[in-house]
Motif scaffolding. Structure first.
Motif, PDB file in Angstrom:
ATOM      1  N   PHE A  48       0.831  -1.205   0.000  1.00  0.00           N
ATOM      2  CA  PHE A  48       0.000   0.000   0.000  1.00  0.00           C
ATOM      3  C   PHE A  48       0.868   1.258   0.000  1.00  0.00           C
ATOM      4  CE2 PHE A  48      -4.613  -1.022   1.018  1.00  0.00           C
ATOM      5  CZ  PHE A  48      -4.518  -2.341   0.635  1.00  0.00           C
ATOM      6  N   ALA A  49       1.971   1.220   0.754  1.00  0.00           N
ATOM      7  CA  ALA A  49       2.844   2.402   0.813  1.00  0.00           C
ATOM      8  C   ALA A  49       3.475   2.658  -0.560  1.00  0.00           C
ATOM      9  CB  ALA A  49       3.914   2.215   1.882  1.00  0.00           C
ATOM     10  N   LEU A  50       3.874   1.589  -1.248  1.00  0.00           N
ATOM     11  CA  LEU A  50       4.457   1.749  -2.586  1.00  0.00           C
ATOM     12  C   LEU A  50       3.447   2.361  -3.560  1.00  0.00           C
ATOM     13  CD1 LEU A  50       6.476  -1.582  -2.986  1.00  0.00           C
ATOM     14  CD2 LEU A  50       7.430   0.727  -2.943  1.00  0.00           C
ATOM     15  N   ALA A  51       2.164   2.035  -3.346  1.00  0.00           N
ATOM     16  CA  ALA A  51       1.121   2.530  -4.268  1.00  0.00           C
ATOM     17  C   ALA A  51       0.563   3.882  -3.824  1.00  0.00           C
ATOM     18  CB  ALA A  51      -0.004   1.505  -4.352  1.00  0.00           C
ATOM     19  N   ASP A  52       1.112   4.458  -2.763  1.00  0.00           N
ATOM     20  CA  ASP A  52       0.579   5.731  -2.275  1.00  0.00           C
ATOM     21  C   ASP A  52       0.833   6.839  -3.309  1.00  0.00           C
ATOM     22  OD1 ASP A  52      -0.200   7.073   0.631  1.00  0.00           O
ATOM     23  OD2 ASP A  52       0.843   8.435  -0.748  1.00  0.00           O
ATOM     24  N   PRO A  53      -0.230   7.552  -3.713  1.00  0.00           N
ATOM     25  CA  PRO A  53      -0.051   8.557  -4.768  1.00  0.00           C
ATOM     26  C   PRO A  53       0.900   9.680  -4.351  1.00  0.00           C
ATOM     27  CG  PRO A  53      -2.298   8.576  -3.901  1.00  0.00           C
ATOM     28  CD  PRO A  53      -1.613   7.412  -3.275  1.00  0.00           C
ATOM     29  N   LEU A  54       0.979   9.986  -3.085  1.00  0.00           N
ATOM     30  CA  LEU A  54       1.800  11.117  -2.634  1.00  0.00           C
ATOM     31  C   LEU A  54       3.220  10.695  -2.264  1.00  0.00           C
ATOM     32  CD1 LEU A  54       0.892  13.996  -2.461  1.00  0.00           C
ATOM     33  CD2 LEU A  54       0.399  13.662  -0.028  1.00  0.00           C
ATOM     34  N   TYR A  55       3.322   9.609  -1.504  1.00  0.00           N
ATOM     35  CA  TYR A  55       4.628   9.246  -0.933  1.00  0.00           C
ATOM     36  C   TYR A  55       5.221   7.971  -1.535  1.00  0.00           C
ATOM     37  CZ  TYR A  55       2.973  12.509   2.613  1.00  0.00           C
ATOM     38  OH  TYR A  55       2.492  13.616   3.252  1.00  0.00           O
ATOM     39  N   GLY A  56       4.461   7.311  -2.441  1.00  0.00           N
ATOM     40  CA  GLY A  56       4.879   6.004  -2.962  1.00  0.00           C
ATOM     41  C   GLY A  56       6.247   6.030  -3.619  1.00  0.00           C
ATOM     42  N   GLU A  57       6.477   7.045  -4.462  1.00  0.00           N
ATOM     43  CA  GLU A  57       7.721   7.089  -5.219  1.00  0.00           C
ATOM     44  C   GLU A  57       8.931   7.251  -4.297  1.00  0.00           C
ATOM     45  OE1 GLU A  57       7.413   5.937  -8.240  1.00  0.00           O
ATOM     46  OE2 GLU A  57       9.610   6.012  -8.063  1.00  0.00           O
ATOM     47  N   ARG A  58       8.768   8.148  -3.310  1.00  0.00           N
ATOM     48  CA  ARG A  58       9.851   8.383  -2.362  1.00  0.00           C
ATOM     49  C   ARG A  58      10.118   7.117  -1.539  1.00  0.00           C
ATOM     50  NH1 ARG A  58       9.359  13.179   1.783  1.00  0.00           N
ATOM     51  NH2 ARG A  58       7.839  13.986   0.321  1.00  0.00           N
ATOM     52  N   PHE A  59       9.046   6.422  -1.187  1.00  0.00           N
ATOM     53  CA  PHE A  59       9.185   5.191  -0.404  1.00  0.00           C
ATOM     54  C   PHE A  59       9.900   4.113  -1.231  1.00  0.00           C
ATOM     55  CE2 PHE A  59       7.173   1.123   1.120  1.00  0.00           C
ATOM     56  CZ  PHE A  59       7.924   1.047   2.294  1.00  0.00           C
ATOM     57  N   ARG A  60       9.561   4.055  -2.518  1.00  0.00           N
ATOM     58  CA  ARG A  60      10.208   3.062  -3.402  1.00  0.00           C
ATOM     59  C   ARG A  60      11.723   3.309  -3.436  1.00  0.00           C
ATOM     60  NH1 ARG A  60       8.007   0.036  -7.130  1.00  0.00           N
ATOM     61  NH2 ARG A  60       6.064   1.215  -6.942  1.00  0.00           N
ATOM     62  N   GLU A  61      12.106   4.575  -3.578  1.00  0.00           N
ATOM     63  CA  GLU A  61      13.543   4.890  -3.621  1.00  0.00           C
ATOM     64  C   GLU A  61      14.223   4.489  -2.313  1.00  0.00           C
ATOM     65  OE1 GLU A  61      12.570   8.673  -6.443  1.00  0.00           O
ATOM     66  OE2 GLU A  61      13.673   9.069  -4.580  1.00  0.00           O
ATOM     67  N   ALA A  62      13.552   4.788  -1.180  1.00  0.00           N
ATOM     68  CA  ALA A  62      14.130   4.450   0.131  1.00  0.00           C
ATOM     69  C   ALA A  62      14.271   2.937   0.268  1.00  0.00           C
ATOM     70  CB  ALA A  62      13.259   5.008   1.246  1.00  0.00           C
ATOM     71  N   LEU A  63      13.241   2.221  -0.197  1.00  0.00           N
ATOM     72  CA  LEU A  63      13.257   0.753  -0.096  1.00  0.00           C
ATOM     73  C   LEU A  63      14.385   0.175  -0.952  1.00  0.00           C
ATOM     74  CD1 LEU A  63      11.442  -1.192   1.421  1.00  0.00           C
ATOM     75  CD2 LEU A  63      10.036  -1.426  -0.614  1.00  0.00           C
ATOM     76  N   GLU A  64      14.541   0.705  -2.158  1.00  0.00           N
ATOM     77  CA  GLU A  64      15.607   0.220  -3.048  1.00  0.00           C
ATOM     78  C   GLU A  64      16.984   0.487  -2.431  1.00  0.00           C
ATOM     79  OE1 GLU A  64      13.124   0.443  -7.225  1.00  0.00           O
ATOM     80  OE2 GLU A  64      14.549   2.039  -6.761  1.00  0.00           O
ATOM     81  N   ARG A  65      17.117   1.675  -1.811  1.00  0.00           N
ATOM     82  CA  ARG A  65      18.386   1.993  -1.131  1.00  0.00           C
ATOM     83  C   ARG A  65      18.665   0.982  -0.029  1.00  0.00           C
ATOM     84  NH1 ARG A  65      16.921   7.287  -1.107  1.00  0.00           N
ATOM     85  NH2 ARG A  65      16.279   7.250   1.068  1.00  0.00           N
ATOM     86  N   LEU A  66      17.626   0.713   0.779  1.00  0.00           N
ATOM     87  CA  LEU A  66      17.793  -0.220   1.907  1.00  0.00           C
ATOM     88  C   LEU A  66      18.150  -1.618   1.422  1.00  0.00           C
ATOM     89  CD1 LEU A  66      14.805   0.717   4.247  1.00  0.00           C
ATOM     90  CD2 LEU A  66      17.225   0.895   4.800  1.00  0.00           C
ATOM     91  N   LEU A  67      17.459  -2.059   0.359  1.00  0.00           N
ATOM     92  CA  LEU A  67      17.701  -3.413  -0.158  1.00  0.00           C
ATOM     93  C   LEU A  67      19.104  -3.525  -0.739  1.00  0.00           C
ATOM     94  CD1 LEU A  67      14.235  -4.176  -1.795  1.00  0.00           C
ATOM     95  CD2 LEU A  67      15.204  -5.248   0.236  1.00  0.00           C
ATOM     96  N   ALA A  68      19.553  -2.459  -1.435  1.00  0.00           N
ATOM     97  CA  ALA A  68      20.902  -2.478  -2.018  1.00  0.00           C
ATOM     98  C   ALA A  68      21.938  -2.542  -0.895  1.00  0.00           C
ATOM     99  CB  ALA A  68      21.116  -1.238  -2.876  1.00  0.00           C
ATOM    100  N   LYS A  69      21.684  -1.768   0.175  1.00  0.00           N
ATOM    101  CA  LYS A  69      22.617  -1.749   1.306  1.00  0.00           C
ATOM    102  C   LYS A  69      22.665  -3.139   1.942  1.00  0.00           C
ATOM    103  CE  LYS A  69      22.835   1.022   5.368  1.00  0.00           C
ATOM    104  NZ  LYS A  69      22.155   2.079   6.088  1.00  0.00           N
TER     105      LYS A  69
END
Ligand code: UTP
Length: 317
Positions: A288-309
């Motif tokens: 749901f957070a990934l699909a959030d119209p306002l914050y989804g994109e920012r959350f996706r970037e944060a998640l990708e950063r965390l997963l890469a780390k």
């Protein structure tokens, strides 16, 4: 020739409105402890809203006009959530916080709310029985307060179920979804005879069967339409070994009496989010957070950063 279970052409789902819904929210939510020690699991947030707000918004979008919550101790915040808060409104108005005021628009939902307590948590069947006087002689919906249907709760399944209930003169319509065979042990599973498209006649219901004993992989998906007949069935159900009155046992009695019990599959794009345990809560929140119209994109970037780390730190995982 026997009439089809559900003819595929319109008016298969004659658009009929069922006005009342019962939303049981009285369970202890022990699988989500300690988060649920002093707050209802139905009030846990999924992205920006509590779970039960998605459920209520879905019901109202499906033409439900009055909702009875079956509550218990420590569930007062649900009542507060759907009530008007004039002080908060004044504060936000004074600060000219229109964006935040918009977040409270759900308070204007066109529904009447009722509350009653299940005094002892004796299972879902017992919780539904607490709604007998509310339902009266009319059919009604039961929507589990810890289950969201569709991403952001935008499901039209309940209206389709209501149409099917009316057009097929059913005693009960159950929403079902396919689950992997090895997971049947977590769900109520229906046994069907003669499926036609997304509808099927239900001949039995089994609570949490092992995969080798499961008659199908169709799991009950947290939404039901019942005629008031179900209350007599619930009264006839014996408590299970844990002392709980199971709703599935009452539905089985309907089947045994030869009443018309139908299953309706969720639409392919729809999914049931059952937020009864931590793995599914975590996954639902992230989706749901990934699909959030306002914050989804920012959350996706944060998640990708965390997963890469994480994969740099643990390359073998
Ligand atoms: P669950 O069986 O998932 O809820 O019921 P639970 O008993 O709270 O969960 P655990 O096993 O302790 O973690 C599904 C829905 O039915 C309600 C719950 O609040 C939940 O929304 N329920 C369950 C009741 O209202 N009363 C009950 O006696 C049991």
């Amino acid at each position: 020739m026997a009439p089809p279970i559900c003819p595929q052409q319109p008016p298969c789902y004659v658009r009929k409105v069922i006005k009342s819904a019962i939303v049981p929210v009285a369970g202890y939510g022990t699988r989500l402890l300690p988060a649920t020690k002093s707050q209802p699991k139905e009030m846990l947030p999924v992205a920006r809203k509590p779970i039960v707000q998605y459920v209520v918004e879905e019901l109202v979008a499906n033409h439900v006009e009055q909702i009875l919550f079956i509550t218990g101790r420590s569930k007062g915040s649900i009542e507060n959530h759907f009530d008007h808060d004039p002080e908060l409104m004044r504060l936000l108005n004074a600060g000219n916080k229109q964006d935040l005021l918009d977040e409270l628009k759900f308070e204007e939902l066109q529904a009447h709310f009722f509350y009653t307590r299940q005094r002892f948590q004796k299972g879902l069947g017992d919780a539904v029985l607490c709604g007998e006087n509310f339902a009266g002689e009319e059919p009604f919906v039961v929507a589990l307060g810890d289950s969201i249907l569709g991403l952001h709760g935008d499901s039209g399944t309940v209206a389709r179920m209501a149409g099917l209930f009316e057009s097929r003169h059913a005693s009960c319509v159950i929403a079902v979804e396919e689950v992997p065979r090895e997971e049947t042990v977590h769900y109520g599973i229906v046994q069907v005879a003669g499926a036609e498209g997304d509808c099927a006649r239900v001949v039995n219901v089994i609570e949490k069967p092992r995969p080798e004993q499961a008659p199908s992989n169709l799991a009950i998906a947290g939404r039901y339409v019942f005629s008031p007949l179900i209350f007599d069935m619930i009264r006839r159900v014996e408590p299970d070994p844990r002392g709980e009155i199971q709703l599935t046992d009452a539905i089985r009695l309907l089947c045994e009496e030869g009443r018309r019990v139908l299953a309706l599959k969720l639409a392919p794009a729809e999914k049931r989010y059952d937020i009864g345990n931590f793995p599914s809560y975590f996954e639902t929140f992230v989706e749901f957070a990934l699909a959030d119209p306002l914050y989804g994109e920012r959350f996706r970037e944060a998640l990708e950063r965390l997963l890469a780390k994480e994969s740099a730190a643990h390359p073998a995982r």
